[in-house]
Scaffold this active site. Structure first.
Site, mmCIF file in Angstrom:
data_model
loop_
_atom_site.group_PDB
_atom_site.id
_atom_site.type_symbol
_atom_site.label_atom_id
_atom_site.label_comp_id
_atom_site.label_asym_id
_atom_site.label_seq_id
_atom_site.Cartn_x
_atom_site.Cartn_y
_atom_site.Cartn_z
ATOM 1 N N ARG A 199 -13.386 -9.239 -17.279
ATOM 2 C CA ARG A 199 -13.102 -10.248 -18.883
ATOM 3 C C ARG A 199 -11.682 -9.203 -18.857
ATOM 4 O O ARG A 199 -11.206 -9.319 -19.765
ATOM 5 C CB ARG A 199 -13.805 -9.005 -19.486
ATOM 6 C CG ARG A 199 -13.397 -7.615 -19.272
ATOM 7 C CD ARG A 199 -15.090 -6.178 -20.552
ATOM 8 N NE ARG A 199 -14.635 -5.175 -20.238
ATOM 9 C CZ ARG A 199 -15.598 -4.562 -21.212
ATOM 10 N NH1 ARG A 199 -16.274 -5.175 -21.830
ATOM 11 N NH2 ARG A 199 -15.285 -2.557 -20.964
ATOM 12 N N ALA A 341 -6.885 4.771 -1.323
ATOM 13 C CA ALA A 341 -7.294 3.542 -1.026
ATOM 14 C C ALA A 341 -8.256 2.684 -1.718
ATOM 15 O O ALA A 341 -9.473 2.633 -2.055
ATOM 16 C CB ALA A 341 -7.847 3.378 0.445
ATOM 17 N N HIS A 435 9.011 0.850 15.129
ATOM 18 C CA HIS A 435 9.414 -0.148 15.332
ATOM 19 C C HIS A 435 8.138 -1.111 16.630
ATOM 20 O O HIS A 435 8.868 -0.405 17.740
ATOM 21 C CB HIS A 435 10.988 -0.523 15.820
ATOM 22 C CG HIS A 435 11.050 -2.038 15.829
ATOM 23 N ND1 HIS A 435 11.217 -3.142 14.588
ATOM 24 C CD2 HIS A 435 11.808 -3.268 17.238
ATOM 25 C CE1 HIS A 435 11.396 -4.342 14.752
ATOM 26 N NE2 HIS A 435 11.607 -4.347 15.629
#
Ligand SMILES: Cc1cc2nc3c(=O)[nH]c(=O)nc-3n(C[C@H](O)[C@H](O)[C@H](O)COP(=O)(O)OP(=O)(O)OC[C@H]3O[C@@H](n4cnc5c(N)ncnc54)[C@H](O)[C@@H]3O)c2cc1C
Length: 452
Positions: A199, A341, A435
């Site tokens: 809603r 989370a 990385h």
């Protein structure tokens, strides 16, 4: 006066079990605990654990799809709900047994029944048997709340989601919170056609606006029909399913309607008002920072207090209570900077202030980035990941971090340590990237996206 117990705990969920175990096992108190349903409470039996297992089950189709782009030939993958459910039930039985053993090994006496309060030092079991206790801890948790609409009995709640005989073909999820959004994604992942009505203006109220929007967009892109500003007026049984008549004038038929419209504290008929306690608007028990109520011998932890309704919070509150009362160490759990989370697909991990709340507090810098992560980009998928840091202009401290990405729950746990330690934006910048990862963006965002 001699008491039957030093501590009587009502409720064997996350908070009650931790408090009982620490009070008895570590601090030597004589402890009794009553649980009217299954040991472990909401988290273990009808919450976090079965839900996360369903999240795992529902994520495989996307993995299979990606795998094909990586050269795998998997053939047709079929999902067998009843085989999964059987394994799920076995796992919950195992966990329930483990909780029970933990308590008995710690010397706690378990009463498998409902308990209510008679006076500040006395509880009554459903059998009529009564026990006195120096301290009573109410840890009765919460229960799903379904608004009064015609046909509400046709809907189920999250409690029943784990026991479905079969998966529906068409499901309506009503609600916009984390439980509703997670189940919308779970059902969709398992191959169900899902519609979500909420809603309010956007799902996941209370989370960072940009992050909420990102999750909603990603859910819609996956095929979940998220209808905000829409509520159900009534439900009707038809020959072929359940008809939902909505406030936007539509009438649609579903095989399953799941209401996940919030939870209310389990305080009804517990005997609290007779003790002189005034409960909150939704029945929550007001407590101080040591989880003590206005009646000094009566304490409350977990969802029943309506502070932050998460398992680790209930556990910490229960532990702090036991240390305070039986360990001689006044300990208050700090409710600031609790990370959490949302296990939607993609996940949302969040800690600290939202951009909206931070802006109200002080001048801030916002560092925000959205990009296509390597793994799904390679598979040709449009998915985008979002990373966001909210930084205080004055102290340079990172006030909030919000991540929408696969495994965001895992990432935010680690970011929360740094933020809890008071890390500044420059501390993040000094940290060398790992990385190639998604989360390296957290330490490589150099220029603020905006200031406010
Ligand atoms: C679908 C769902 C998913 C969730 N997912 C997450 C998640 O991913 N992460 C997270 O952190 N939290 C999650 N939660 C919230 C989490 O489960 C609760 O915050 C947590 O279980 C609260 O613990 P508690 O000890 O306060 O209460 P509960 O775990 O609810 O335990 C209360 C216990 O008290 C018993 N009881 C009640 N009244 C009486 C009585 N009068 N006598 C005896 N026994 C009684 C109940 O049977 C129950 O076992 C989820 C909840 C739901 C419903």
């Amino acid at each position: 006066m001699a008491f039957d117990y030093d501590l009587f705990v009502i409720g064997g969920g996350s908070g009650g079990v931790r408090a009982a175990r620490i009070a008895s096992g570590e601090h030597g108190a004589k402890v009794g605990l009553a649980e009217e349903s299954r040991m472990g409470g909401t988290c273990v039996i009808r919450g976090c654990v079965p839900k996360k297992l369903m999240v795992f089950a529902s994520a495989f189709p996307e993995t299979f799809e990606e795998a094909r782009s990586y050269g795998w030939d998997l053939g047709d993958a079929l999902f067998d709900w009843s085989a999964f459910r059987t394994r799920l039930e076995a796992e919950l039985d195992r966990l329930e047994g483990a909780y029970r053993n933990t308590l008995t090994n710690a010397g706690v006496t378990i009463h498998d029944t409902r308990a209510t309060l008679v006076d500040p030092h006395r509880v009554r079991l459903a059998s009529g048997e009564e026990f006195t206790a120096r301290h009573i801890l109410v840890a009765t948790g919460g229960w799903p709340f379904v608004p009064e609409i015609p046909g509400k009995e046709l809907a189920i709640t999250s409690n029943e989601m784990f026991h479905l005989d079969e998966l529906p073909q068409r499901a309506l999820v009503v609600g916009g919170g984390f439980i509703a959004s997670e189940f919308a994604c779970i059902l969709h992942g398992l191959g169900v056609e899902v519609c979500q009505y909420y809603r309010g203006a956007q799902i996941l109220r209370g989370f960072d606006d940009e992050a909420r929007g990102h999750v909603a967009t990603a859910m819609q892109a996956r095929g979940i029909q998220v209808h905000c500003g829409t509520d159900v007026m009534r439900l009707e049984k038809t020959h072929t399913g359940i008809r939902a008549i909505a406030t936007d004038g539509t009438e649609r038929e579903f095989d399953l309607v799941l209401y996940a419209t919030g939870r209310r504290p389990n305080t009804r008929d517990l005997g609290l008002e007779a003790l002189g306690l005034t409960l909150g608007r939704h029945g929550e028990i007001p407590v101080d920072r040591f989880s003590q109520t206005a009646v000094p011998s009566v304490h409350a932890v977990g969802d029943v207090t309506g502070r932050i309704n998460l398992t680790p919070v209930a556990i910490r509150e229960g532990h702090a209570f036991a240390d305070t009362i039986f360990g001689g160490r006044a300990t208050a759990f700090d409710h600031e900077l609790v990370a959490s989370a949302v296990f939607t697909q993609p996940e949302l991990g969040s800690v600290g202030l939202t951009e909206e709340a931070a802006r109200e507090q002080e001048p801030i810098e916002v560092y925000s980035t959205a990009f296509r992560p390597m793994k799904t980009a390679f598979a040709g998928k449009p998915d985008r990941v979002m990373m966001k840091l909210i930084v205080s202009q004055a102290s340079r401290k990172v006030l909030g971090c919000h991540i929408v990405a696969p495994e965001a729950g895992e990432m935010i746990q680690l970011a929360a340590i740094a933020i809890r330690m008071g890390a500044t934006k420059e501390d993040f910048d000094r940290t060398c990237a790992v990385h190639p990862t998604m989360s390296e963006e957290l330490v490589t965002m150099r220029k603020p996206t905006r200031t406010a």
